[in-house]
Design an enzyme around this catalytic site. Structure first.
Site, short mmCIF file in Angstrom:
data_model
loop_
_atom_site.label_atom_id
_atom_site.label_comp_id
_atom_site.label_asym_id
_atom_site.label_seq_id
_atom_site.Cartn_x
_atom_site.Cartn_y
_atom_site.Cartn_z
N LYS A 228 124.74 -90.18 61.82
CA LYS A 228 123.42 -90.73 61.47
C LYS A 228 123.58 -91.87 60.45
O LYS A 228 122.90 -92.88 60.54
CB LYS A 228 122.52 -89.62 60.92
CG LYS A 228 121.10 -90.13 60.72
CD LYS A 228 120.08 -89.03 60.56
CE LYS A 228 118.69 -89.65 60.36
NZ LYS A 228 117.67 -88.65 60.03
N GLU A 238 114.79 -98.89 62.72
CA GLU A 238 114.55 -98.51 64.11
C GLU A 238 113.97 -99.65 64.94
O GLU A 238 112.99 -99.50 65.64
CB GLU A 238 113.63 -97.27 64.16
CG GLU A 238 113.76 -96.53 65.49
CD GLU A 238 113.03 -95.18 65.50
OE1 GLU A 238 113.32 -94.36 64.63
OE2 GLU A 238 112.18 -95.00 66.37
N ARG A 242 118.73 -97.33 66.45
CA ARG A 242 118.36 -96.08 65.77
C ARG A 242 117.51 -95.16 66.65
O ARG A 242 117.46 -93.96 66.45
CB ARG A 242 117.64 -96.40 64.45
CG ARG A 242 117.34 -95.17 63.65
CD ARG A 242 116.89 -95.45 62.22
NE ARG A 242 116.53 -94.19 61.58
CZ ARG A 242 116.36 -94.01 60.29
NH1 ARG A 242 116.50 -95.03 59.45
NH2 ARG A 242 116.01 -92.83 59.80
N HIS A 249 113.50 -85.63 71.29
CA HIS A 249 112.33 -85.59 70.41
C HIS A 249 111.03 -85.99 71.09
O HIS A 249 109.95 -85.68 70.60
CB HIS A 249 112.55 -86.47 69.18
CG HIS A 249 113.47 -85.86 68.15
ND1 HIS A 249 114.79 -85.55 68.44
CD2 HIS A 249 113.26 -85.45 66.87
CE1 HIS A 249 115.35 -85.02 67.35
NE2 HIS A 249 114.44 -84.95 66.40
N HIS A 266 111.25 -77.13 64.01
CA HIS A 266 111.51 -78.46 64.54
C HIS A 266 112.77 -78.47 65.43
O HIS A 266 112.76 -78.96 66.56
CB HIS A 266 111.65 -79.48 63.40
CG HIS A 266 112.07 -80.83 63.84
ND1 HIS A 266 111.23 -81.67 64.54
CD2 HIS A 266 113.27 -81.48 63.74
CE1 HIS A 266 111.89 -82.79 64.82
NE2 HIS A 266 113.12 -82.70 64.36
N1 LIG Z 1 113.17 -87.78 57.58
C1 LIG Z 1 113.86 -87.50 58.64
O1 LIG Z 1 114.67 -88.29 59.11
C2 LIG Z 1 113.67 -86.17 59.32
C3 LIG Z 1 114.54 -85.77 60.32
C4 LIG Z 1 114.37 -84.52 60.90
C5 LIG Z 1 113.34 -83.70 60.45
N2 LIG Z 1 112.49 -84.13 59.47
C6 LIG Z 1 111.39 -83.28 58.97
O2 LIG Z 1 111.95 -82.13 58.34
C7 LIG Z 1 110.97 -81.10 58.37
C8 LIG Z 1 111.63 -79.78 58.71
O3 LIG Z 1 112.66 -79.54 57.79
P1 LIG Z 1 113.26 -78.07 57.61
O4 LIG Z 1 113.51 -77.47 58.92
O5 LIG Z 1 114.35 -78.20 56.63
O6 LIG Z 1 112.02 -77.25 57.01
P2 LIG Z 1 111.66 -76.72 55.57
O7 LIG Z 1 111.82 -77.76 54.53
O8 LIG Z 1 110.33 -76.07 55.68
O9 LIG Z 1 112.77 -75.59 55.31
C9 LIG Z 1 112.80 -74.46 56.13
C10 LIG Z 1 112.53 -73.15 55.36
O10 LIG Z 1 113.75 -72.77 54.74
C11 LIG Z 1 113.55 -72.54 53.35
N3 LIG Z 1 114.80 -72.94 52.72
C12 LIG Z 1 115.32 -74.19 52.63
N4 LIG Z 1 116.53 -74.13 52.07
C13 LIG Z 1 116.81 -72.85 51.81
C14 LIG Z 1 117.93 -72.15 51.28
N5 LIG Z 1 119.04 -72.80 50.93
N6 LIG Z 1 117.86 -70.80 51.15
C15 LIG Z 1 116.74 -70.14 51.56
N7 LIG Z 1 115.68 -70.73 52.10
C16 LIG Z 1 115.70 -72.07 52.22
C17 LIG Z 1 112.36 -73.35 52.99
O11 LIG Z 1 111.71 -72.81 51.85
C18 LIG Z 1 111.52 -73.23 54.25
O12 LIG Z 1 110.80 -72.02 54.22
C19 LIG Z 1 109.92 -81.52 59.39
O13 LIG Z 1 108.74 -81.90 58.71
C20 LIG Z 1 110.54 -82.72 60.08
O14 LIG Z 1 109.58 -83.64 60.50
C21 LIG Z 1 112.65 -85.33 58.89
ZN LIG Z 2 114.75 -84.05 64.49
#
Ligand SMILES: NC(=O)c1ccc[n+]([C@@H]2O[C@H](COP(=O)([O-])OP(=O)(O)OC[C@H]3O[C@@H](n4cnc5c(N)ncnc54)[C@H](O)[C@@H]3O)[C@@H](O)[C@H]2O)c1
Ligand SMILES: [Zn+2]
Length: 362
Positions: A228, A238, A242, A249, A266
């Site tokens: 990435k 993008e 990218r 997705h 996700h």
């Molecule tokens: N900016 C980008 O390029 C990009 C890329 C992909 C996804 N996203 C976004 O990311 C989001 C999803 O991220 P996610 O899946 O990390 O969700 P999230 O941030 O909700 O984390 C998932 C869950 O795990 C818990 N958690 C996180 N780390 C932990 C740890 N070490 N120990 C215990 N619990 C922990 C959190 O509290 C949460 O309940 C979506 O909104 C998506 O759109 C952004």
């Molecule tokens: Zn993704």
């Protein structure tokens, strides 16, 4: 492990991946971001409880005065009102342009904190300290920051790069298994779009990954974040290459929208999306037969969902038709041509997509 560079001129930064990094985070941040006078940790309740005090201590040891802002977390809270409440807290704390925001958490925390950093006082520095698998392999890299609009995911946001990404894989030990597995979907994606060796390694090493082997985890993170970083270094906003990161997705996002963001994580939605899109590529004869099956085997072995529930297939089609990339009955997809290579296909007829979706009879 040597840091991975994201090369973007004066917005360049590095990704450090190291077990135990959390405990010397302050010193690492001092090296990467020399200016800040104080730090504000932004985190969700769950991660804050687990790691807030440790990060707090590590930052204080490096001489930073530290404050912490905690919000409830979850996609439901990746919103403008929560961003606004975070800004209220920053104002109350007297945060200024030399304040560093430390995004401690998963992709939700990273996206929201980066968004706030991008608009507070026209932009203040922030760093990513990703704690979920999804954030460590993908979301913390590349500078896409956003909050959701009630009608559409990531509708309000921009490109705003962090000053550094500090990844400690040992924090994944407390991550719920479902979250761990969901994040692996982006690793499979990484193999499919540009790293055939990574894909073949996943085929061979799924058991090690599922056993949480430290070496296997490090490999997943460095390979996926590395790919990435390279892609985003060549195309920050993008305008071209990218877009390949969106493999899986188009369907994945539509599935998330169609199911109200609470049924699939996700990564799980991306897994289903990659399966549909690989079968679409085969149907359109863009890739040789067998690719979808190979990909499906890896996804299934890792415990990721593949099937698209029948009840939501129509809603997925509707969501994709409203996608900004669809035009006059034709849809844009990123589709595999072989393992490790994808291409953008701008004009896939809707009927072909519908045909592939209907192949799923769950
Ligand atoms: N900016 C980008 O390029 C990009 C890329 C992909 C996804 N996203 C976004 O990311 C989001 C999803 O991220 P996610 O899946 O990390 O969700 P999230 O941030 O909700 O984390 C998932 C869950 O795990 C818990 N958690 C996180 N780390 C932990 C740890 N070490 N120990 C215990 N619990 C922990 C959190 O509290 C949460 O309940 C979506 O909104 C998506 O759109 C952004
Ligand atoms: Zn993704």
């Amino acid at each position: 492990m040597r840091p991975i560079q994201v090369d973007l001129g004066d917005r360049s930064y590095s990704i450090r991946i190291e077990s135990g990094l959390l405990d010397h985070l302050g010193a690492e941040i001092r090296r990467a971001v020399p200016q800040p006078s104080r730090a504000v940790i932004v985190t969700d309740r769950h991660v804050g409880r687990l790691y807030g005090p440790r990060v707090d201590r590590a930052l204080r040891r490096a001489g930073f005065p530290v404050d912490r802002i905690t919000f409830a977390g979850g996609e439901r809270n990746k919103t403008l009102p929560v961003a606004s409440a975070t800004i209220d807290r920053l104002v109350a704390l007297g945060a200024d342009r030399h304040t560093l925001l430390v995004a401690l958490g998963g992709g939700i925390v990273g996206d929201l904190t980066g968004f706030v950093a991008s608009i507070y006082m026209r932009g203040i520095p922030f760093v990513q300290v990703p704690t979920s698998m999804l954030a460590q392999v993908d979301a913390s890299v590349g500078g896409k920051v956003a909050v959701d609009h009630p009608r559409a995911k990531n509708m309000i946001g921009s490109f705003y790069q962090p000053r550094g990404v500090f990844t400690d894989p040992t924090v994944l030990r407390t991550l719920p298994e479902r979250e761990y597995i969901a994040g692996l979907a982006e690793v499979v994606k990484s193999g499919m779009i540009g790293n055939p060796d990574l894909f073949a390694w996943l085929e061979r090493s799924a058991a090690d990954v599922l056993a949480h082997s430290e070496a296997a985890i490090l490999h997943c993170i460095s390979a996926a974040a590395g790919l990435k970083a390279a892609v985003c270094s060549r195309d920050e906003r993008e305008t071209g290459e990218r877009v390949i990161l969106n493999y899986g997705h188009t369907v994945g996002h539509a599935l998330e929208t169609a199911t109200g963001y609470d049924r699939f994580r996700h990564g799980e939605a991306v897994s289903v999306g990659m399966d549909v899109e690989a079968r679409l590529a085969e149907r359109l004869k863009l890739c040789p037969p067998g690719i979808a099956e190979r990909q499906r085997r890896v996804l299934a072995t890792l415990g990721l969902p593949i099937r698209c529930p029948r009840a939501v297939q129509r809603r997925i089609m509707e969501a994709m038709k409203h996608d900004k990339k669809s035009r006059a009955g034709r849809m844009r997809f990123v589709l595999p041509v072989r393992i490790g290579e994808v291409k953008v296909v701008p004009d896939v007829p809707q009927e072909e997509v519908w045909g592939v979706l209907q192949g799923d009879r769950v």
